[in-house]
Design an enzyme around this catalytic site. Structure first.
Site, PDB file in Angstrom:
ATOM      1  NE  ARG A  72      -4.330  -1.187  -0.056  1.00  0.00           N
ATOM      2  CZ  ARG A  72      -4.473  -2.245  -0.869  1.00  0.00           C
ATOM      3  NH1 ARG A  72      -3.487  -2.610  -1.661  1.00  0.00           N
ATOM      4  NH2 ARG A  72      -5.613  -2.911  -0.922  1.00  0.00           N
ATOM      5  CG  ASP A 113       1.474  -2.639  -8.322  1.00  0.00           C
ATOM      6  OD1 ASP A 113       1.286  -2.254  -9.510  1.00  0.00           O
ATOM      7  OD2 ASP A 113       0.649  -3.335  -7.701  1.00  0.00           O
ATOM      8  CD  GLU A 167      -2.999   3.106  -5.330  1.00  0.00           C
ATOM      9  OE1 GLU A 167      -4.081   2.556  -5.064  1.00  0.00           O
ATOM     10  OE2 GLU A 167      -1.927   2.492  -5.419  1.00  0.00           O
ATOM     11  CG  HIS A 198      -3.047  -0.957  -6.736  1.00  0.00           C
ATOM     12  ND1 HIS A 198      -3.318  -0.232  -5.585  1.00  0.00           N
ATOM     13  CD2 HIS A 198      -3.158  -2.265  -6.386  1.00  0.00           C
ATOM     14  CE1 HIS A 198      -3.603  -1.080  -4.601  1.00  0.00           C
ATOM     15  NE2 HIS A 198      -3.508  -2.322  -5.070  1.00  0.00           N
TER      16      HIS A 198
HETATM   17  P1  NAD Z   1      -1.962 -11.388   4.998  1.00  0.00           P
HETATM   18  O1  NAD Z   1      -2.957 -10.900   6.000  1.00  0.00           O
HETATM   19  O2  NAD Z   1      -2.000 -12.810   4.587  1.00  0.00           O
HETATM   20  O3  NAD Z   1      -0.476 -11.063   5.527  1.00  0.00           O
HETATM   21  C1  NAD Z   1      -0.112  -9.833   6.060  1.00  0.00           C
HETATM   22  C2  NAD Z   1       1.034 -10.069   7.037  1.00  0.00           C
HETATM   23  O4  NAD Z   1       1.511  -8.798   7.481  1.00  0.00           O
HETATM   24  C3  NAD Z   1       0.610 -10.841   8.289  1.00  0.00           C
HETATM   25  O5  NAD Z   1       1.492 -11.914   8.526  1.00  0.00           O
HETATM   26  C4  NAD Z   1       0.673  -9.799   9.404  1.00  0.00           C
HETATM   27  O6  NAD Z   1       1.039 -10.360  10.651  1.00  0.00           O
HETATM   28  C5  NAD Z   1       1.751  -8.864   8.873  1.00  0.00           C
HETATM   29  N1  NAD Z   1       1.722  -7.524   9.445  1.00  0.00           N
HETATM   30  C6  NAD Z   1       0.635  -6.772   9.757  1.00  0.00           C
HETATM   31  N2  NAD Z   1       1.030  -5.575  10.213  1.00  0.00           N
HETATM   32  C7  NAD Z   1       2.391  -5.576  10.197  1.00  0.00           C
HETATM   33  C8  NAD Z   1       3.375  -4.631  10.554  1.00  0.00           C
HETATM   34  N3  NAD Z   1       3.042  -3.414  11.005  1.00  0.00           N
HETATM   35  N4  NAD Z   1       4.678  -4.971  10.427  1.00  0.00           N
HETATM   36  C9  NAD Z   1       5.031  -6.195   9.951  1.00  0.00           C
HETATM   37  N5  NAD Z   1       4.131  -7.138   9.592  1.00  0.00           N
HETATM   38  C10 NAD Z   1       2.825  -6.819   9.709  1.00  0.00           C
HETATM   39  O7  NAD Z   1      -2.121 -10.421   3.751  1.00  0.00           O
HETATM   40  P2  NAD Z   1      -1.631 -10.680   2.258  1.00  0.00           P
HETATM   41  O8  NAD Z   1      -2.681 -11.408   1.513  1.00  0.00           O
HETATM   42  O9  NAD Z   1      -0.273 -11.222   2.302  1.00  0.00           O
HETATM   43  O10 NAD Z   1      -1.638  -9.184   1.691  1.00  0.00           O
HETATM   44  C11 NAD Z   1      -0.759  -8.189   2.148  1.00  0.00           C
HETATM   45  C12 NAD Z   1      -1.147  -6.851   1.568  1.00  0.00           C
HETATM   46  O11 NAD Z   1      -0.863  -6.831   0.172  1.00  0.00           O
HETATM   47  C13 NAD Z   1      -2.649  -6.532   1.612  1.00  0.00           C
HETATM   48  O12 NAD Z   1      -3.047  -6.051   2.873  1.00  0.00           O
HETATM   49  C14 NAD Z   1      -2.783  -5.466   0.551  1.00  0.00           C
HETATM   50  O13 NAD Z   1      -2.564  -4.198   1.115  1.00  0.00           O
HETATM   51  C15 NAD Z   1      -1.652  -5.788  -0.409  1.00  0.00           C
HETATM   52  N6  NAD Z   1      -2.148  -6.276  -1.726  1.00  0.00           N
HETATM   53  C16 NAD Z   1      -1.743  -5.637  -2.851  1.00  0.00           C
HETATM   54  C17 NAD Z   1      -2.170  -6.085  -4.095  1.00  0.00           C
HETATM   55  C18 NAD Z   1      -1.725  -5.418  -5.371  1.00  0.00           C
HETATM   56  O14 NAD Z   1      -2.335  -5.665  -6.426  1.00  0.00           O
HETATM   57  N7  NAD Z   1      -0.701  -4.595  -5.367  1.00  0.00           N
HETATM   58  C19 NAD Z   1      -3.047  -7.162  -4.175  1.00  0.00           C
HETATM   59  C20 NAD Z   1      -3.432  -7.801  -3.015  1.00  0.00           C
HETATM   60  C21 NAD Z   1      -2.983  -7.343  -1.780  1.00  0.00           C
HETATM   61  C1  COI Z   2      -6.056  -5.875  -2.998  1.00  0.00           C
HETATM   62  O1  COI Z   2      -6.604  -6.937  -3.344  1.00  0.00           O
HETATM   63  O2  COI Z   2      -6.037  -5.489  -1.811  1.00  0.00           O
HETATM   64  C2  COI Z   2      -5.417  -5.037  -4.004  1.00  0.00           C
HETATM   65  O3  COI Z   2      -4.574  -4.236  -3.662  1.00  0.00           O
HETATM   66  C3  COI Z   2      -5.855  -5.182  -5.423  1.00  0.00           C
HETATM   67  C4  COI Z   2      -6.590  -4.002  -5.980  1.00  0.00           C
HETATM   68  C5  COI Z   2      -7.363  -4.402  -7.183  1.00  0.00           C
HETATM   69  C6  COI Z   2      -7.419  -3.203  -5.031  1.00  0.00           C
END
Ligand code: NAD
Ligand code: COI
Length: 327
Positions: A232, A256, A261, A293
């Site tokens: 994020r 990304d 945004e 993103h």
């Molecule tokens: P998840 O919940 O499986 O894993 C997140 C991990 O982060 C957990 O292990 C948690 O303990 C840890 N965490 C939380 N706060 C923390 C901190 N302050 N310091 C260190 N570790 C911390 O989530 P995920 O499925 O792995 O997704 C992670 C993030 O990726 C989502 O929250 C989202 O913001 C982002 N994401 C981005 C995209 C994209 O298209 N760019 C897509 C999906 C998700």
């Molecule tokens: C998420 O799944 O959290 C993402 O960052 C993907 C986006 C399409 C909002």
């Protein structure tokens, strides 16, 4: 369904047909003006990174809409107390395809490590096609990768970086019980900053990690380090990142996700030109790969996002409690 892209439509129509459910979709973003379009429906499905505000939940309540099903993972942009006080139940899709985001992070690390931005710049700007000293890259197998957040996506990224032979260290606020010998947890973030050649961020945005990557942290990092942010935008201070890249505090960045945004990002039919000066500046830097993103965006992920989110919505409308309910 709001914010529906053209690539989602076949999956949406198939799901509606298979389940005998009427699904109406629009390409517009959910906001105070467009919320009225949802009048008369049982629930809505959305995908956006701009805020779901208190005013929006007040409007949903006024329209009698009690179910909001996200097609994505992150819930950082939702005023959850406002949703609760308006009695709106929310679901997300926690694991539509962690590999999609992990692969993208590794792709960014490879692009930056192998100096592809410098090659593209020489070709696109100077129309020259020859070797250059600035193209000399580094092997991932000779680097230490620091992963912050070892949840679904972080662990998928670790597996891929390990596959390329990297030494992986990790930090998580809530560490996994077992690392399966794949990576080593360090005790503090300072160790990640000081030891990593590549840092890949995979944690959710929270109040306590707002601008975690700032000037002080960039100073602690190696001046050859690469920062990859597919998590994020708010986790990285954009101004400080720009300074760090321009002053040589770090060597490169994969961006990304970026702060603030716009709603336009989610409108796949938009024809607006970018005006954000930071995005324009980053896009011209050979040591930066900036993308809209899009780490999630594979056909595998899109199918799951649609099927799981509409499944969640159907369950809520039918009075069941889906597993993916967001508290
Ligand atoms: P998840 O919940 O499986 O894993 C997140 C991990 O982060 C957990 O292990 C948690 O303990 C840890 N965490 C939380 N706060 C923390 C901190 N302050 N310091 C260190 N570790 C911390 O989530 P995920 O499925 O792995 O997704 C992670 C993030 O990726 C989502 O929250 C989202 O913001 C982002 N994401 C981005 C995209 C994209 O298209 N760019 C897509 C999906 C998700
Ligand atoms: C998420 O799944 O959290 C993402 O960052 C993907 C986006 C399409 C909002």
């Amino acid at each position: 369904m709001y914010n529906v892209r053209d690539d989602e439509i076949p999956f949406v129509e198939k799901w509606g047909k298979d389940h005998g459910v009427e699904v109406k979709y629009t390409t517009t973003t959910l906001n105070q003006e467009t919320v009225e379009e949802a009048a008369g429906f049982d629930g809505i499905s959305c995908l956006q990174t701009i805020p779901y505000s208190k005013e929006l939940f007040d409007s949903l309540n006024n329209l009698g809409i009690k179910y909001l099903s996200l097609r994505n993972v992150g819930t950082d942009n939702i005023d959850l107390p406002a949703a609760k006080s308006n009695d709106v139940k929310i679901t997300n899709v926690p694991a539509y395809s962690p590999d999609s985001i992990a692969e993208f992070a590794v792709m960014m690390a490879l692009y930056l490590s192998r100096k592809v931005g410098y090659m593209r710049q020489q070709l696109n700007q100077n129309h020259q096609y020859h070797f250059s000293p600035s193209f000399m890259g580094r092997l991932i197998s000779e680097q230490t990768v620091g992963v912050i957040g070892t949840g679904r996506i972080g662990r998928a990224a670790i597996k891929l970086f390990k596959g390329l032979g990297a030494n992986v260290i990790a930090y998580d606020k809530y560490p996994q019980k077992s690392t399966n010998g794949q990576y080593v947890y360090v005790k503090s973030l300072d160790e990640i900053y000081a030891q990593s050649d590549i840092i890949s961020i995979h944690m959710p945005a929270t109040d306590d990690n707002y601008h975690q990557f700032n000037h002080e942290v960039f100073e602690q990092m190696k001046d050859t380090a690469l920062l990859i942010n597919t998590a994020r935008g708010s986790i990285v201070d954009t101004n400080d990142l720009m300074y760090a890249l321009q002053s040589g505090e770090i060597a490169g960045a994969g961006i990304d996700t970026i702060e603030n945004e716009s709603a336009d990002l989610q409108d796949s039919r938009s024809t607006k030109q970018v005006t954000d000066p930071d995005i324009l500046k980053f896009s011209m830097m050979p040591n930066v790969l900036i993308t809209p993103h899009s780490a999630f965006h594979t056909s595998e992920a899109v199918k799951n996002m649609i099927d799981i989110s509409l499944g969640n919505l159907k369950q809520m409308v039918e009075g069941q409690t889906p597993e993916d309910l967001v508290d």
